[in-house]
Design an enzyme around this catalytic site. Structure first.
Site, PDB file in Angstrom:
ATOM      1  N   SER A 143     -16.503  -5.342 -25.104  1.00 61.45           N
ATOM      2  CA  SER A 143     -15.475  -4.901 -24.144  1.00 61.45           C
ATOM      3  C   SER A 143     -14.290  -5.855 -24.210  1.00 61.45           C
ATOM      4  O   SER A 143     -14.456  -7.036 -24.534  1.00 61.45           O
ATOM      5  CB  SER A 143     -16.039  -4.944 -22.727  1.00 61.45           C
ATOM      6  OG  SER A 143     -15.000  -4.798 -21.771  1.00 61.45           O
ATOM      7  N   TYR A 158     -20.920  -9.746 -16.675  1.00 55.42           N
ATOM      8  CA  TYR A 158     -20.492  -8.741 -17.662  1.00 55.42           C
ATOM      9  C   TYR A 158     -19.654  -9.408 -18.756  1.00 55.42           C
ATOM     10  O   TYR A 158     -19.878  -9.184 -19.948  1.00 55.42           O
ATOM     11  CB  TYR A 158     -19.704  -7.646 -16.941  1.00 55.42           C
ATOM     12  CG  TYR A 158     -19.302  -6.483 -17.830  1.00 55.42           C
ATOM     13  CD1 TYR A 158     -20.253  -5.559 -18.268  1.00 55.42           C
ATOM     14  CD2 TYR A 158     -17.979  -6.309 -18.230  1.00 55.42           C
ATOM     15  CE1 TYR A 158     -19.878  -4.490 -19.073  1.00 55.42           C
ATOM     16  CE2 TYR A 158     -17.601  -5.243 -19.033  1.00 55.42           C
ATOM     17  CZ  TYR A 158     -18.555  -4.336 -19.456  1.00 55.42           C
ATOM     18  OH  TYR A 158     -18.183  -3.273 -20.253  1.00 55.42           O
TER      19      TYR A 158
HETATM   20  P1  NAP Z   1     -21.897   5.058 -19.056  1.00 52.21           P
HETATM   21  O1  NAP Z   1     -21.270   6.410 -19.121  1.00 52.21           O
HETATM   22  O2  NAP Z   1     -22.439   4.546 -17.776  1.00 52.21           O
HETATM   23  O3  NAP Z   1     -23.033   5.010 -20.163  1.00 52.21           O
HETATM   24  C1  NAP Z   1     -23.896   3.911 -20.269  1.00 52.21           C
HETATM   25  C2  NAP Z   1     -25.041   4.310 -21.176  1.00 52.21           C
HETATM   26  O4  NAP Z   1     -25.927   3.195 -21.327  1.00 52.21           O
HETATM   27  C3  NAP Z   1     -25.840   5.467 -20.613  1.00 52.21           C
HETATM   28  O5  NAP Z   1     -26.164   6.356 -21.647  1.00 52.21           O
HETATM   29  C4  NAP Z   1     -27.094   4.791 -20.076  1.00 52.21           C
HETATM   30  O6  NAP Z   1     -28.188   5.678 -20.191  1.00 52.21           O
HETATM   31  C5  NAP Z   1     -27.263   3.638 -21.084  1.00 52.21           C
HETATM   32  N1  NAP Z   1     -28.066   2.555 -20.521  1.00 52.21           N
HETATM   33  C6  NAP Z   1     -27.759   1.738 -19.480  1.00 52.21           C
HETATM   34  N2  NAP Z   1     -28.780   0.890 -19.239  1.00 52.21           N
HETATM   35  C7  NAP Z   1     -29.743   1.179 -20.158  1.00 52.21           C
HETATM   36  C8  NAP Z   1     -31.032   0.657 -20.423  1.00 52.21           C
HETATM   37  N3  NAP Z   1     -31.557  -0.361 -19.714  1.00 52.21           N
HETATM   38  N4  NAP Z   1     -31.752   1.198 -21.439  1.00 52.21           N
HETATM   39  C9  NAP Z   1     -31.257   2.222 -22.161  1.00 52.21           C
HETATM   40  N5  NAP Z   1     -30.039   2.749 -21.976  1.00 52.21           N
HETATM   41  C10 NAP Z   1     -29.292   2.242 -20.974  1.00 52.21           C
HETATM   42  O7  NAP Z   1     -20.874   3.946 -19.563  1.00 52.21           O
HETATM   43  P2  NAP Z   1     -19.856   3.868 -20.806  1.00 52.21           P
HETATM   44  O8  NAP Z   1     -18.557   3.537 -20.233  1.00 52.21           O
HETATM   45  O9  NAP Z   1     -20.018   5.008 -21.734  1.00 52.21           O
HETATM   46  O10 NAP Z   1     -20.420   2.538 -21.483  1.00 52.21           O
HETATM   47  C11 NAP Z   1     -20.845   2.471 -22.829  1.00 52.21           C
HETATM   48  C12 NAP Z   1     -20.593   1.055 -23.320  1.00 52.21           C
HETATM   49  O11 NAP Z   1     -19.178   0.814 -23.314  1.00 52.21           O
HETATM   50  C13 NAP Z   1     -21.199  -0.032 -22.434  1.00 52.21           C
HETATM   51  O12 NAP Z   1     -21.749  -1.034 -23.262  1.00 52.21           O
HETATM   52  C14 NAP Z   1     -20.003  -0.555 -21.661  1.00 52.21           C
HETATM   53  O13 NAP Z   1     -20.181  -1.886 -21.245  1.00 52.21           O
HETATM   54  C15 NAP Z   1     -18.912  -0.427 -22.702  1.00 52.21           C
HETATM   55  N6  NAP Z   1     -17.537  -0.407 -22.192  1.00 52.21           N
HETATM   56  C16 NAP Z   1     -17.143   0.545 -21.285  1.00 52.21           C
HETATM   57  C17 NAP Z   1     -15.838   0.536 -20.811  1.00 52.21           C
HETATM   58  C18 NAP Z   1     -15.334   1.549 -19.804  1.00 52.21           C
HETATM   59  O14 NAP Z   1     -14.238   1.334 -19.209  1.00 52.21           O
HETATM   60  N7  NAP Z   1     -16.026   2.656 -19.579  1.00 52.21           N
HETATM   61  C19 NAP Z   1     -14.931  -0.441 -21.272  1.00 52.21           C
HETATM   62  C20 NAP Z   1     -15.365  -1.379 -22.197  1.00 52.21           C
HETATM   63  C21 NAP Z   1     -16.673  -1.346 -22.657  1.00 52.21           C
HETATM   64  P3  NAP Z   1     -29.380   5.850 -19.125  1.00 52.21           P
HETATM   65  O15 NAP Z   1     -28.806   5.584 -17.774  1.00 52.21           O
HETATM   66  O16 NAP Z   1     -29.814   7.255 -19.370  1.00 52.21           O
HETATM   67  O17 NAP Z   1     -30.379   4.836 -19.554  1.00 52.21           O
END
Ligand code: NAP
Length: 253
Positions: A143, A158
């Site tokens: 991130s 984080y």
């Molecule tokens: P999201 O929609 O909440 O998706 C998160 C995913 O991670 C879900 O599929 C969730 O699936 C899975 N997950 C969480 N905990 C888990 C666990 N213990 N075991 C297995 N799977 C798990 O969030 P997103 O924004 O797409 O995030 C994806 C990645 O991008 C993350 O690493 C996040 O830190 C990064 N990111 C996001 C942003 C942003 O602004 N959205 C910015 C920078 C980086 P289940 O709940 O079904 O397990």
């Protein structure tokens, strides 16, 4: 098609960036092994990919904190598709936004385990399979918060976990470049997903305005950057923390 015939693991595929990436990678001809805890969402996504009729997808629900699960995803890829060409290790959580001094140790440990230790476990399981083939591409979703912080308070665990992924990525890239394995990190800016505040207009507005581009990313834009890192178009890219952040890390304070 950029990923034709390549077998790729995608974690965090039940939602947000991972789900968008799975749709895109399948459209580019990949064979996918999808991971997350929620099986209904994974099942629905797998069905949509089958309907789209380009790549193939199977899924295995589990928790990325579990070492046996990391290995099971690799075993499934090899068993069903015969190779492991790429991994988008993308699952992650943000956690509560609280100052470090107010954060319970258990919350710190959970964020580090889900975001950072899982990256180590995933790579540990994936590298032996790729080393045998003498090829592969591993991408961690880090991130901008692990790089520049973007001026956000209340995200110490984080930020530490995402900066830790970059350090891990660099160490692994150096260790395995000679094995033909490329290892990179993708650093998204604010992205409209459930974790990114989707559905919460004041949060989306606030985060959008932190970016010089004055908007957040669509999950598909981040998926495109992941596609580049997983495809042969990035054949000379390894050890790279690749920003896809709408300029948030170069914004003026
Ligand atoms: P999201 O929609 O909440 O998706 C998160 C995913 O991670 C879900 O599929 C969730 O699936 C899975 N997950 C969480 N905990 C888990 C666990 N213990 N075991 C297995 N799977 C798990 O969030 P997103 O924004 O797409 O995030 C994806 C990645 O991008 C993350 O690493 C996040 O830190 C990064 N990111 C996001 C942003 C942003 O602004 N959205 C910015 C920078 C980086 P289940 O709940 O079904 O397990």
């Amino acid at each position: 098609m950029e990923l034709h015939g390549k077998t790729i693991i995608v974690t965090g595929a039940s939602s947000g960036i991972g789900a968008a990436a799975a749709r895109l990678f399948a459209a580019e001809g990949a064979n996918l092994v999808l991971g997350a805890r929620r099986s209904t969402e994974l099942e629905e996504l797998t069905a949509k990919i089958a309907l789209d009729g380009v790549g193939a997808a199977i899924f295995l629900p589990g928790d990325v904190k579990d070492e046996a699960y990391a290995q099971a995803l690799v075993d499934l890829a090899l068993d069903r598709f015969g190779t492991l060409d790429g991994a988008f290790n993308n699952a992650g959580i943000v956690g509560e936004m609280v100052p470090a001094a107010d954060m319970p140790l258990a919350d710190w440990n959970e964020i580090i385990a889900v975001n950072l230790t899982s990256a180590f476990l995933a790579a540990k399981a994936q590298i032996p399979a790729m080393r045998k083939q003498r090829s592969g591409s591993i991408v961690f979703t880090s991130s901008f918060v692990g790089y520049s912080n973007g001026g956000l308070a209340g995200m110490s665990a984080y930020a530490a976990s995402k900066a830790g992924q970059i350090g891990l990525m660099r160490a692994l890239a150096a260790e395995h470049a000679a094995d033909g394995i490329r290892i990179n990190a993708l650093l998204p800016g604010g992205t409209i997903t459930p974790a990114g505040g989707e559905g919460n207009a004041p949060v989306l507005d606030f985060v959008a305005n932190l970016h010089p581009m004055k908007r957040m990313a669509d999950a598909r834009e981040i998926a495109q950057a992941a596609l580049f890192l997983l495809s042969d178009r990035s054949s000379f890219v390894t050890g790279s923390p690749m920003l896809a952040d709408g300029g948030i890390s170069v914004r003026l304070a």
